[in-house]
Motif scaffolding. Structure first.
Motif, short mmCIF file in Angstrom:
data_model
loop_
_atom_site.label_atom_id
_atom_site.label_comp_id
_atom_site.label_asym_id
_atom_site.label_seq_id
_atom_site.Cartn_x
_atom_site.Cartn_y
_atom_site.Cartn_z
N LEU A 123 8.33 -2.46 -3.44
CA LEU A 123 7.70 -1.50 -2.54
C LEU A 123 6.52 -0.79 -3.20
O LEU A 123 5.54 -0.46 -2.53
CB LEU A 123 8.73 -0.48 -2.05
N LYS A 124 6.60 -0.57 -4.49
CA LYS A 124 5.47 0.05 -5.19
C LYS A 124 4.25 -0.87 -5.18
O LYS A 124 3.12 -0.41 -5.04
CB LYS A 124 5.87 0.42 -6.62
N SER A 130 -1.19 -0.78 0.68
CA SER A 130 -1.33 0.19 1.77
C SER A 130 0.01 0.83 2.06
O SER A 130 1.07 0.21 1.86
CB SER A 130 -1.87 -0.47 3.05
N TYR A 131 -0.04 2.05 2.55
CA TYR A 131 1.20 2.75 2.92
C TYR A 131 1.91 2.06 4.09
O TYR A 131 3.13 1.85 4.03
CB TYR A 131 0.89 4.21 3.26
N PRO A 132 1.20 1.69 5.17
CA PRO A 132 1.91 1.02 6.27
C PRO A 132 2.61 -0.27 5.84
O PRO A 132 3.71 -0.57 6.31
CB PRO A 132 0.78 0.72 7.28
N HIS A 136 6.57 -0.65 6.38
CA HIS A 136 7.12 -1.71 7.22
C HIS A 136 8.08 -2.59 6.42
O HIS A 136 9.12 -3.00 6.94
CB HIS A 136 6.00 -2.56 7.82
N SER A 137 7.74 -2.88 5.17
CA SER A 137 8.62 -3.68 4.33
C SER A 137 9.95 -2.98 4.13
O SER A 137 11.02 -3.59 4.19
CB SER A 137 7.95 -3.94 2.97
N LYS A 167 4.18 9.96 2.35
CA LYS A 167 3.16 9.54 3.31
C LYS A 167 1.82 10.18 2.96
O LYS A 167 1.75 11.39 2.71
CB LYS A 167 3.57 9.96 4.73
N PRO A 168 0.76 9.40 2.91
CA PRO A 168 -0.55 9.98 2.59
C PRO A 168 -1.02 10.90 3.70
O PRO A 168 -0.66 10.71 4.87
CB PRO A 168 -1.47 8.76 2.46
#
Length: 388
Positions: A123-124, A130-132, A136-137, A167-168
């Motif tokens: 996840l990192k 990108s954050y999305p 989503h993953s 979250k940004p």
């Protein structure tokens, strides 16, 4: 998990054997299951195949912690497709994200090997892109492993133990009046240059822009509007938002009989500038039946959202707005911002079809940063007595 007892065999005729056993199904009932073959061993083998392939209980019943994650994902998809409360478009998105984001990394692991220690660095890496993508993953992994917990395959969902993903900061951005004017001008002159070869534009993209801007609808909702979904005799004129256009695998461009969510069904009052466009569209299809869409291809079929988006990007380029990350959704944010500033967040949420004003505030309505005189006048009450 379904189980069976000792397999017994018996000769039932010349060169014909029957193998049978008692089989406890997923529903708890014990039933006799049998198979035949030309020998006792063949009959027993056929019975084992029958027991393995026997569909009982649903997706995932034959899996354990040492099964492959890919098999678990396939079982989860099977279960997902039976969920009547989820929109088909959502199911397709989940399957695509599973295929493109998650399986390339985890398909070769067993279920028990998909641990916090493996998910966290994955996840990192996604978050660095990108954050999305990372969000989503994480969502897909959480649903699949949650499915495994419910099937008794693993005792706990490792996604619950992951570190929090921050979250940004994000501030919704509405279009400026200058940007709207530039888009309108570019849409009006789209492909009308002197000497240009090929078919002339029919003005539908220009009209789609006006309807989206006037109704704050999603692009799929706008493309789903039919003759029967508009009432131009009402005051103000009304559009009934009760469907959306999407592209389904194997089916092509289709009209879904509800918007993004069932709660998004709504009726929207239309300003005159958008009503004039809708009346013009109605005149162009006067001889068609009530189910005919307002916007359509040269064959009279539904327009695909991605084709409209492609043309819109070209219009933005002509308008000198390329690279500003403006999409058709900007019209929805622009409407939300105007409504929220003039009538409040609840009014904006009602028009947009949101069940919560928090969605409208966080994702659609740009904060009103206009400095108002009233607060200063009120705060003047705190001044020293001699200056009041």
């Amino acid at each position: 998990m379904s189980t069976f007892g000792t397999i017994k065999t018996a000769k039932v005729g010349p060169g014909r054997y029957r193998a049978y056993t008692r089989f406890r199904d997923w529903d708890g009932e014990t039933r006799q299951v049998s198979a035949t073959g030309t020998s006792a061993n063949e009959a027993a083998a056929a019975l084992k195949v029958e027991l393995v392939g026997r569909h009982v209980g649903g997706a995932g019943d034959s899996l354990n912690a040492d099964s492959s994650f890919e098999a678990l994902a396939a079982a989860w998809v099977e279960d997902l497709l039976m969920d009547v409360d989820r929109a088909d478009s959502t199911k397709e998105i989940y399957q695509r994200e599973l295929r493109t984001l998650v399986l390339p990394v985890f398909s070769n692991f067993t279920i028990r090997e998909v641990t916090v220690g493996r998910i966290e660095p994955f996840l990192k890496e996604q978050r660095a892109i990108s954050y999305p993508r990372a969000k989503h993953s994480r969502t897909i992994l959480g649903m699949i492993l949650g499915f495994a917990v419910r099937r008794g395959i693993i005792p706990r969902n490792p996604v619950k133990d992951l570190s929090r993903m921050k979250k940004p900061p994000h501030t919704p951005k509405a279009l400026t009046t200058e940007q709207i004017a530039a888009i309108r001008a570019a849409a009006q002159s789209w492909r009308t240059e002197e000497g240009r070869m090929g078919p002339q534009p029919d003005g539908q993209i220009r009209d789609i822009i006006e309807v989206m801007l006037g109704t704050a609808t999603r692009i799929g909702e706008t493309l789903a509007l039919r003759k029967c979904d508009v009432d131009m005799d009402a005051e103000p004129p009304l559009v009934y938002i009760n469907g959306t256009v999407l592209v389904k695998t194997g089916a092509g461009v289709v009209r879904q009989s509800h918007p993004k969510t069932h709660e998004s069904n709504r009726v929207v009052g239309v300003p005159q500038f958008a009503a004039e466009v809708i009346r013009r569209r109605l005149e162009s299809i006067a001889g068609e039946d009530d189910e005919h869409p307002l916007f359509f291809t040269y064959k009279g079929t539904l327009r695909a959202p991605h084709n409209v988006r492609r043309t819109f990007r070209a219009i933005l380029k002509n308008a000198g707005l390329e690279g500003l990350e403006i999409t058709p959704h900007a019209f929805r944010r622009t409407g939300a911002t105007l409504l929220a500033n003039e009538l409040g967040l609840q009014a904006a949420a009602d028009v947009l079809g949101h069940t919560s004003t928090s969605t409208t505030r966080d994702h659609y309505a740009e904060p009103d940063r206009t400095v108002k005189a009233e607060p200063a006048a009120i705060m003047q009450q705190l001044a020293p007595p001699e200056t009041q």
